[in-house]
Scaffold this motif. Structure first.
Motif, PDB file in Angstrom:
ATOM      1  N   PHE A   1      -2.899  25.576  25.022  1.00 39.45           N
ATOM      2  CA  PHE A   1      -1.508  25.698  25.461  1.00 39.45           C
ATOM      3  C   PHE A   1      -1.041  27.156  25.538  1.00 39.45           C
ATOM      4  CE2 PHE A   1      -0.732  21.330  23.319  1.00 39.45           C
ATOM      5  CZ  PHE A   1      -1.322  20.687  24.398  1.00 39.45           C
ATOM      6  N   TYR A   2      -1.855  28.099  25.096  1.00 43.38           N
ATOM      7  CA  TYR A   2      -1.467  29.508  25.117  1.00 43.38           C
ATOM      8  C   TYR A   2      -1.112  29.983  26.523  1.00 43.38           C
ATOM      9  CZ  TYR A   2      -3.244  30.139  20.320  1.00 43.38           C
ATOM     10  OH  TYR A   2      -3.456  30.070  18.974  1.00 43.38           O
ATOM     11  N   ARG A   3      -1.742  29.398  27.525  1.00 38.85           N
ATOM     12  CA  ARG A   3      -1.489  29.820  28.912  1.00 38.85           C
ATOM     13  C   ARG A   3      -0.043  29.582  29.338  1.00 38.85           C
ATOM     14  NH1 ARG A   3      -5.439  25.951  32.147  1.00 38.85           N
ATOM     15  NH2 ARG A   3      -6.722  26.494  30.395  1.00 38.85           N
TER      16      ARG A   3
ATOM     17  N   ALA B   1      -0.329  15.064  22.656  1.00 37.42           N
ATOM     18  CA  ALA B   1      -1.191  13.943  22.277  1.00 37.42           C
ATOM     19  C   ALA B   1      -2.638  14.224  22.652  1.00 37.42           C
ATOM     20  CB  ALA B   1      -0.714  12.660  22.945  1.00 37.42           C
ATOM     21  N   LEU B   2      -2.856  15.186  23.536  1.00 35.42           N
ATOM     22  CA  LEU B   2      -4.205  15.541  23.967  1.00 35.42           C
ATOM     23  C   LEU B   2      -4.734  16.777  23.239  1.00 35.42           C
ATOM     24  CD1 LEU B   2      -3.740  15.031  27.810  1.00 35.42           C
ATOM     25  CD2 LEU B   2      -4.443  13.357  26.071  1.00 35.42           C
ATOM     26  N   SER B   3      -3.980  17.266  22.272  1.00 36.08           N
ATOM     27  CA  SER B   3      -4.398  18.474  21.557  1.00 36.08           C
ATOM     28  C   SER B   3      -5.494  18.162  20.556  1.00 36.08           C
ATOM     29  CB  SER B   3      -3.197  19.102  20.841  1.00 36.08           C
ATOM     30  OG  SER B   3      -2.852  18.326  19.708  1.00 36.08           O
TER      31      SER B   3
ATOM     32  N   ASP C   1       1.975  21.818  17.807  1.00 36.67           N
ATOM     33  CA  ASP C   1       0.826  21.809  18.709  1.00 36.67           C
ATOM     34  C   ASP C   1       0.940  22.904  19.760  1.00 36.67           C
ATOM     35  OD1 ASP C   1      -0.900  19.513  17.881  1.00 36.67           O
ATOM     36  OD2 ASP C   1       0.984  18.454  18.136  1.00 36.67           O
ATOM     37  N   TYR C   2       2.138  23.147  20.224  1.00 32.74           N
ATOM     38  CA  TYR C   2       2.348  24.192  21.222  1.00 32.74           C
ATOM     39  C   TYR C   2       1.896  25.542  20.679  1.00 32.74           C
ATOM     40  CZ  TYR C   2       4.601  27.151  24.691  1.00 32.74           C
ATOM     41  OH  TYR C   2       4.839  28.078  25.664  1.00 32.74           O
ATOM     42  N   LYS C   3       2.181  25.790  19.410  1.00 30.72           N
ATOM     43  CA  LYS C   3       1.832  27.075  18.804  1.00 30.72           C
ATOM     44  C   LYS C   3       0.386  27.131  18.319  1.00 30.72           C
ATOM     45  CE  LYS C   3       6.455  28.382  17.378  1.00 30.72           C
ATOM     46  NZ  LYS C   3       7.357  28.657  16.250  1.00 30.72           N
ATOM     47  N   SER C   4      -0.211  25.989  17.997  1.00 28.88           N
ATOM     48  CA  SER C   4      -1.539  26.024  17.383  1.00 28.88           C
ATOM     49  C   SER C   4      -2.685  25.667  18.337  1.00 28.88           C
ATOM     50  CB  SER C   4      -1.584  25.099  16.168  1.00 28.88           C
ATOM     51  OG  SER C   4      -1.356  23.767  16.553  1.00 28.88           O
TER      52      SER C   4
ATOM     53  N   LYS D   1     -11.535  14.659  22.174  1.00 28.09           N
ATOM     54  CA  LYS D   1     -11.874  14.541  23.594  1.00 28.09           C
ATOM     55  C   LYS D   1     -11.146  15.641  24.365  1.00 28.09           C
ATOM     56  CE  LYS D   1     -12.430   9.525  23.868  1.00 28.09           C
ATOM     57  NZ  LYS D   1     -11.901   8.331  24.540  1.00 28.09           N
ATOM     58  N   ARG D   2     -11.863  16.434  25.102  1.00 30.38           N
ATOM     59  CA  ARG D   2     -11.256  17.539  25.839  1.00 30.38           C
ATOM     60  C   ARG D   2     -11.057  17.208  27.318  1.00 30.38           C
ATOM     61  NH1 ARG D   2      -8.411  19.583  22.645  1.00 30.38           N
ATOM     62  NH2 ARG D   2      -8.301  21.604  23.601  1.00 30.38           N
ATOM     63  N   LYS D   3     -11.722  16.188  27.824  1.00 28.78           N
ATOM     64  CA  LYS D   3     -11.628  15.834  29.245  1.00 28.78           C
ATOM     65  C   LYS D   3     -10.198  15.473  29.669  1.00 28.78           C
ATOM     66  CE  LYS D   3     -13.210  14.563  33.343  1.00 28.78           C
ATOM     67  NZ  LYS D   3     -13.571  15.506  34.361  1.00 28.78           N
ATOM     68  N   PRO D   4      -9.464  14.661  28.902  1.00 29.41           N
ATOM     69  CA  PRO D   4      -8.093  14.336  29.335  1.00 29.41           C
ATOM     70  C   PRO D   4      -7.211  15.581  29.469  1.00 29.41           C
ATOM     71  CG  PRO D   4      -8.813  12.796  27.651  1.00 29.41           C
ATOM     72  CD  PRO D   4      -9.859  13.876  27.723  1.00 29.41           C
ATOM     73  N   LEU D   5      -7.275  16.486  28.499  1.00 35.23           N
ATOM     74  CA  LEU D   5      -6.459  17.701  28.570  1.00 35.23           C
ATOM     75  C   LEU D   5      -6.897  18.572  29.743  1.00 35.23           C
ATOM     76  CD1 LEU D   5      -4.235  19.492  27.480  1.00 35.23           C
ATOM     77  CD2 LEU D   5      -5.883  20.445  25.843  1.00 35.23           C
ATOM     78  N   ALA D   6      -8.207  18.677  29.955  1.00 39.74           N
ATOM     79  CA  ALA D   6      -8.705  19.481  31.078  1.00 39.74           C
ATOM     80  C   ALA D   6      -8.203  18.922  32.411  1.00 39.74           C
ATOM     81  CB  ALA D   6     -10.232  19.521  31.050  1.00 39.74           C
ATOM     82  N   GLU D   7      -8.159  17.596  32.548  1.00 37.03           N
ATOM     83  CA  GLU D   7      -7.680  16.976  33.785  1.00 37.03           C
ATOM     84  C   GLU D   7      -6.186  17.247  33.993  1.00 37.03           C
ATOM     85  OE1 GLU D   7      -8.912  14.983  36.540  1.00 37.03           O
ATOM     86  OE2 GLU D   7     -10.548  16.252  35.860  1.00 37.03           O
ATOM     87  N   VAL D   8      -5.403  17.117  32.937  1.00 33.44           N
ATOM     88  CA  VAL D   8      -3.960  17.387  33.050  1.00 33.44           C
ATOM     89  C   VAL D   8      -3.737  18.854  33.390  1.00 33.44           C
ATOM     90  CG1 VAL D   8      -1.787  17.458  31.780  1.00 33.44           C
ATOM     91  CG2 VAL D   8      -3.281  15.470  31.566  1.00 33.44           C
ATOM     92  N   GLN D   9      -4.492  19.746  32.766  1.00 28.54           N
ATOM     93  CA  GLN D   9      -4.334  21.172  33.064  1.00 28.54           C
ATOM     94  C   GLN D   9      -4.778  21.510  34.484  1.00 28.54           C
ATOM     95  OE1 GLN D   9      -6.197  22.848  29.465  1.00 28.54           O
ATOM     96  NE2 GLN D   9      -4.163  23.644  29.002  1.00 28.54           N
TER      97      GLN D   9
END
Length: 166
Positions: A100-102, A55-57, A93-96, A63-71
């Protein structure tokens, strides 16, 4: 069988993280999610389930801040041997999503749609269907989550007659 403390985080509720951090967004009142999980992990194995990280992809939000915080939370907690982190993510989303590549080297469990025979078998086990399903109904119920929810909702409602479309 062992009781394992588990914390679930629904990331689709974290869209509003802007200049604040995840702890403030979760209203943790001065403590942090990382502290809570690490305190539990001092006593033994602890699990963090991060649901719907997709949902954060980029496919759903810019918005990149939510994903950055979760990561940030994932990175910090992944250093602890007593913490297991489970990510729930749609395969597309996992593949694209580059972010998430990490996680590509991580253990993966891919849940695919069920064949029609399995859907029929589960419905028969719950004794909730008479007659066949329409193609659209099968497509919906072939998703294991949809089938599970459908069966839970219908189990006390008796048999359901299949619909016929014109």
């Amino acid at each position: 069988q062992q009781d394992i403390p588990t914390i679930g985080l629904k990331t689709d509720y974290l869209f509003d993280i802007n200049d604040t951090d995840i702890d403030k967004a979760l209203n943790l009142n001065g403590t942090s999610l990382i502290q809570i999980i690490e305190e539990s992990a001092r006593k033994g194995l602890t699990v963090l389930i991060i649901d719907q990280i997709d949902a954060l992809s980029l496919s759903l939000t810019f918005k990149r801040k939510p994903l950055a915080e979760v990561q940030r939370v994932i990175t910090e907690l992944s250093r602890n041997d007593n913490v297991r982190i489970v990510l729930s993510c749609r395969e597309y989303d996992y593949k694209s999503e580059r972010a998430f590549y990490r996680y590509n080297g991580s253990h993966q469990i891919i849940v695919r749609n069920l064949p029609k025979t399995d859907v029929d078998s589960v419905l028969a086990d719950f004794n909730i269907l008479e007659g066949g399903l329409q193609e659209e109904e099968y497509r919906f119920l072939e998703n294991p989550m949809n089938l599970s929810l459908y069966c839970r909702l219908r189990k006390n409602s008796g048999k359901l007659k299949a619909t016929q479309s014109a």
